[in-house]
Write an enzyme that holds these catalytic residues in place. Structure first.
Site, PDB file in Angstrom:
ATOM      1  CG  ASN A 182       2.606  -3.855   7.725  1.00 41.77           C
ATOM      2  OD1 ASN A 182       3.309  -4.423   6.899  1.00 41.77           O
ATOM      3  ND2 ASN A 182       1.977  -2.709   7.464  1.00 41.77           N
ATOM      4  CG  ASP A 185       6.450  -6.177  -3.349  1.00 45.88           C
ATOM      5  OD1 ASP A 185       5.437  -6.707  -3.853  1.00 45.88           O
ATOM      6  OD2 ASP A 185       6.407  -5.078  -2.768  1.00 45.88           O
ATOM      7  N   GLY A 218       3.694   0.130   6.229  1.00 47.60           N
ATOM      8  CA  GLY A 218       4.394  -0.419   7.396  1.00 47.60           C
ATOM      9  C   GLY A 218       3.619  -0.313   8.696  1.00 47.60           C
ATOM     10  CB  SER A 256       2.031  -0.781   2.140  1.00 43.73           C
ATOM     11  OG  SER A 256       1.900  -2.139   2.505  1.00 43.73           O
ATOM     12  CG  HIS A 292       3.323  -3.855  -1.511  1.00 44.87           C
ATOM     13  ND1 HIS A 292       4.604  -4.197  -1.191  1.00 44.87           N
ATOM     14  CD2 HIS A 292       2.748  -3.398  -0.382  1.00 44.87           C
ATOM     15  CE1 HIS A 292       4.818  -3.940   0.086  1.00 44.87           C
ATOM     16  NE2 HIS A 292       3.704  -3.452   0.611  1.00 44.87           N
TER      17      HIS A 292
END
Lengths: 848, 216
Positions: free
Chosen positions: B111, B192, B83, B46, B195
């Site tokens: 991840n 978040d 992801g 991502s 990111h």
């Protein structure tokens, strides 16, 4: 003087007074009972939402809030608010036996402000209850973690620099929802230990959550808005229990809307009963009003006496109603609790009592206005004629209906807590009453044309119906509206229940596996086959970005460095997030096409022009997508186009992996992808062994154990379904009681006429036959028309408000037609027996 | 970023061929038709995909603009998948190798770390991807990452070392921390906290550009 007159009148005609009070209180009791259960269910829903959030309001961010921000928050909160601060973050928990990713919840003594955390030792943890994690270096863990690492209660674990002893496991966590199930088990520690852990420092990823319990009278929505205004950084989230997000959010919304409808239906039912009774009351008192006028009383004063009398009777009717509500309702709540697993405490709010009093005391004036103004048309000369006194037809004053309309529209919106539902319902009721008026008018008029009948009482009955067209029409509309109100809630219930019900327990998953690579699929399938586990579903997942829709850019660019509003930023981030596309040859059982056509089969580049797309309905609404729109995707560097051919709805209780966008089979099959797999319920030991095996052989595949949260969701779904059942049943009972009082009222008005028949020589059989024919014709026709209209109204409400597929049930409306007809006949029959028994002279003296 | 293959062309009215067979042919054709340009594929998650920011604001697109501004004829293809873990590296690389890239910027592993996966397996997966790329004569640039401190010192140290040992073992160009100056700073990240936002992506592009400008 007016009061004295009113009281004297009331005492003189005490029998009528008692009859009126009994019937009105029946209708009001139904209203109060429905309102009380409604409030109990709403409290239950709100309580659950608060338990999930663990507070009334939360302010959180993926960073510490600054002192300035916190000051702003605290100054906005009402005084008396209680605060709890928690942290949430992922960390590695280790022991001598191994390590595992966990989700740490670091809490203080005030946590949880709502709800309960049940520990396996039997301790029930609430705000300010003793928590051993706060007094010693210890930790509570989810039980599955013990199995995953091979630990037991009493063992020591390491979390950063902390050494903690496991003192208990979590048996039930009300803050855990299906949606919040993560790849890691939760653990609870003392927030005060965080500085010693060394885990929270610059670069750490965590959520700092400030929870608040605010005084009960606080408007949380307004508070949320004020907090948003205070906090400039859109990265700070402000949630209330309503917006915290739940698995069943949409369905809970439907349930709340349904309860709103229940409130309106109960209001209309009691209003219907009250209006009818008031009308009868004033009708019976018109003669007295005319007498008072001839004696020199002003019209206004004369009306005042009877309005006052009606108001006093209305007030008296609320006494047995409230007595019933306070004495019987709690017992009813307990009875329901003993029959089901749900505890429900019916609550009679001040608002319910006020509406009840308003309807009983003042309602008489408003709903009787069209009838009251007829006083101006009274001809006193009629008092001296030999015929039974009746109000003259007079001129039509349609404006007199306006106050009732405005009142009920306002009350509808208020009761439903929604402009949309209130307006939809009020609109539907106007349509229904006009329709019933038209059907009733035709029925009553055509009854007068049935003259070739052999039996005299048949001829007499039908002629009598048409002769007293006004009264016949009133009972027709009342019975038809009653039939409609009785049928709406059960029919909507059927449609909504289908939303909540799980197709089959065998399709409920216990494990989800994701990040399965193409080359791992065969190995995993073999592992499953060895253990006789049949997957519930396998979904390929292809990552893509939506580039354009109908040639227009879909993604949002950041212009002039900042987004103007929170909403603008949220929308942009959502659009720019990329999408997981999937494909399947046909839709799963949990999906229903609500608009458009199904996929035409596998995509064939030789024959087909453009791949087909299926879009989830709520996503389509949010993104303003329509059937026929052409979407352009970037699938990891490759651009493809597709055309939307259908919108589909996904059932919430399916628990299957679902996607906003499905692409026709044969388009993405070769694109880089991974898979999600759902596995069915299995023994805990089998589940645990399988998870261990997966961790050893396919370590990248994350296996999420959802057994516990699925059980919670199923329990919620069952509760919702049961709530619908309860409210529909209560509405049915209330409706029949109201109809009972209407029919009784109507028959009491006919005593004089029936008595005349008796004097003229009619046998009791003929008297009974006469009234039974009249009522069977009116009741059956009105109930049928009402039931038929209820299908139309339910279908429309379902379409506009609940957006679920309408589950038509034929037996339910037909059964109600039968019950209403039989009920009317039974009451009519019993009343006719009473009249036969009574002395003809006493009735003549009383009623002339 | 210009797509390296456009399957649809409404004005020309071409047959819309999207089957795997046509797809592969097209990829090959696309590669050969753009011989003048060199191609870098960012194989990432991502962070590369640009989760939450527009495609043009994600660092591969910004890097391409920077390279072109520096008069370097490079196309940068964003093959980031939100992801994704290192387990997907070889499979995706096999697919992407069909378009004959010159360079692969391998930026996977975040991840794996965030999900607490066994780092031995992650290292093995990344090693297999590097070996495959080298066999296909694709130059590999390894983008290193750090885990946030809340994962504990043992794990974060082990995670950082994984990239160092891979870079040493396979002798690949190594950017120790592509999120340098971005990670942990709320100014450069979305709400978040994980990111990067548009500004964060610009810094990442700068980090990568600075590390590579002498190399490309």
């Amino acid at each position: 003087m007016l009061l004295r007159l009113a009281l004297r009148e009331l005492i003189r005609s005490w029998r009528f007074g008692l009859f009126f009070i009994f019937n009105l209180s029946l209708g009001l009791t139904g209203f109060v009972a429905l309102q009380a259960f409604n409030a109990a269910l709403e409290n239950e829903i709100a309580g659950n939402a608060k338990a999930i959030l663990a507070g009334d309001v939360s302010v959180s961010a993926r960073r510490e809030l600054t002192e300035e921000e916190l000051k702003g928050v605290r100054s906005t909160l009402p005084s008396g608010s209680i605060e709890s601060k928690t942290y949430e973050f992922y960390a590695m928990l280790s022991s001598d036996k191994g390590s595992r990713l966990v989700l740490v919840k670091a809490v203080d003594d005030n946590y949880p402000l709502y709800g309960t955390l049940s520990l396996s030792s039997g301790a029930e943890i609430q705000s300010q209850t003793g928590k051993d994690i706060l007094t010693s270096a210890s930790v509570w863990v989810y039980p599955e973690l013990l199995g995953q690492i091979g630990l037991s209660v009493g063992d020591e674990v390491r979390l950063g620099q902390l050494k903690l002893k496991i003192t208990d496991t979590i048996a039930k966590d009300e803050t855990q929802t299906f949606r919040a199930t993560t790849i890691a088990s939760r653990i609870y520690i003392n927030r005060a230990l965080l500085p010693d852990s060394g885990l929270i420092q610059y670069g750490s990823t965590f959520s700092a959550i400030h929870l608040f319990q605010v005084p009960e009278e606080t408007n949380e929505k307004e508070l949320q808005e004020k907090l948003f205004d205070k906090l400039a950084d859109p990265a700070i989230r402000v949630n209330t229990a309503d917006t915290a997000g739940e698995d069943s959010g949409r369905q809970l919304g439907y349930l709340t809307d349904y309860l709103g409808l229940v409130a309106i239906v109960s209001l209309f039912m009691s209003a219907l009963g009250a209006a009818y009774l008031y009308r009868l009351f004033l009708g019976s008192r018109m003669k007295e009003i005319a007498i008072l006028r001839t004696l020199g009383l002003q019209s206004g004063q004369a009306v005042g006496v009877y309005i006052l009398q009606a108001a006093m009777l209305g007030f008296l009717a609320t006494i047995p109603t409230l007595g019933f509500a306070y004495l019987v309702l709690p017992l009813l709540g307990e009875l329901i609790g003993s029959l089901t697993s749900f505890e429900l405490h019916p609550v009679i709010g001040a608002e319910t009592i006020l509406i009840c009093l308003f309807m009983a005391v003042l309602g008489s004036f408003i709903v009787s206005l069209p009838f009251l103004v007829k006083i101006f048309d009274l001809r006193a000369a009629k008092l001296f004629s030999e015929e039974k006194f009746a109000v003259a037809e007079g001129s039509k004053r349609y404006w007199t209906f306006l106050p009732s309309l405005i009142l009920f529209y306002g009350l509808s919106v208020h009761q439903a807590n929604s402009w949309k539902i209130g307006s939809a319902f009020a609109g539907a009721m106007v349509f229904v009453i006009i329709s019933l008026f038209l059907v009733g008018y035709l029925a009553v008029r055509s009854a007068g044309l049935l003259q070739g009948l052999r039996s005299w009482f048949l001829r007499f009955s039908f002629l009598s119906l048409s002769r007293r067209a006004g009264a016949s029409l009133a009972i027709f509309i009342a019975l038809g509206t009653g039939a409609l109100l009785i049928n709406i809630l059960p029919q909507l219930k059927n449609s909504l229940q289908a939303e909540f019900q799980v197709d089959s327990e065998s399709k409920v998953p216990s494990l989800f596996m994701f990040d399965i690579q193409d080359e791992q699929l065969q190995g995993i399938q073999e592992l499953l086959a060895d253990r006789n586990i049949l997957p519930l579903g396998l979904s390929p997942m292809v990552r893509a970005r939506i580039l354009k829709v109908n040639g227009e850019d879909y993604e949002r660019q950041l212009s002039s460095q900042v987004f103007k509003t929170r909403e603008e930023e949220r929308d942009a981030r959502f659009r720019n997030r990329g999408q997981n596309l999937s494909y399947r040859s046909e839709l799963s059982e949990s999906e229903t096409i609500v608009k458009g056509q199904p996929f035409s089969g596998k995509f064939d580049p030789e024959k087909d022009n453009i791949p087909e797309l299926s879009i989830e309905k709520s996503f389509a609404e949010r993104m303003d997508l329509e059937i026929g729109d052409v979407m352009q995707f970037d699938v990891q560097g490759v651009e493809i186009e597709g055309k939307i051919i259908n919108l589909r709805k996904v059932k919430w209780t399916s628990f299957q992996p679902n996607f906003f966008i499905l692409v026709q089979d044969g388009v993405l099959n070769d694109a880089p992808k991974n898979f999600i797999m759902a596995l069915p319920a299995m023994e805990e030991s089998v589940r645990s062994q399988f998870q261990d095996e997966m961790a050893r052989t396919f370590s990248n595949v994350s296996v999420i154990d959802v057994a516990r949260s699925v059980d919670d969701v199923l329990a919620t779904a069952e509760k919702m379904s049961w709530s619908l059942e309860l409210m529909a049943a209560l509405a049915l009972i209330t409706g029949y009681i109201v109809l009972f009082s209407i029919v009784r009222g109507q028959i009491s008005m006919r005593r004089w006429e029936l008595n005349m028949l008796k004097i003229l020589g009619a046998s009791w059989k003929e008297v009974a036959g006469f009234i039974l024919v009249e009522f069977s014709f009116l009741a059956a026709l009105a109930a049928f028309a009402g039931a038929l209209l209820s299908v139309l109204v339910s279908y429309s409400l379902n379409f506009f408000i609940f957006e679920s597929s309408f589950q038509f049930s034929l037996w339910q409306p037909l059964l109600s037609v039968l019950i209403i007809t039989l009920l009317s006949l039974l009451i009519a029959f019993l009343a006719s027996l009473d009249i036969v028994k009574e002395s003809a002279l006493s009735i003549l003296r009383e009623d002339k | 970023m210009r797509p390296f293959f456009l399957l649809q062309n409404k004005s020309a009215g071409w047959t819309r061929a999207i089957s795997g067979f046509f797809f592969i042919i097209a990829l090959t054709f696309s590669a050969s038709s753009s011989w003048a340009q060199k191609k870098m594929i960012v194989l990432g998650d991502s962070l590369s995909e640009g989760y939450g920011v527009a495609k043009d604001a994600a660092f591969p697109a910004v890097l391409e603009k920077k390279l072109q501004a520096a008069e370097k004829k490079w196309t940068v293809v964003n093959a980031g998948v939100s992801g994704s873990t290192t387990a997907s590296a070889v499979g995706r690389l096999k697919w992407l190798a069909k378009s004959k890239p010159d360079v692969i910027l391998l930026a996977l592993g975040a991840n794996d770390g965030l999900r607490g996966l066994k780092l031995e397996d992650s290292e093995k997966n990344l090693g297999a991807a590097i070996e495959y790329a080298q066999k296909e004569k694709i130059r590999v640039i390894l983008g290193g990452l750090y885990m946030p401190p809340n994962y504990g010192k043992d794990y974060t140290d082990q995670f950082a070392k994984m990239y160092q040992s891979l870079a040493k073992k396979y002798k690949v160009t190594f950017i120790p921390f592509i999120l340098d100056k971005v990670a942990g700073n709320p100014k450069y990240n979305l709400a978040d906290g994980i990111h990067p936002n548009e500004a964060g992506h610009r810094i990442i592009a700068e980090n990568v550009f600075e590390s590579l400008k002498g190399e490309l």
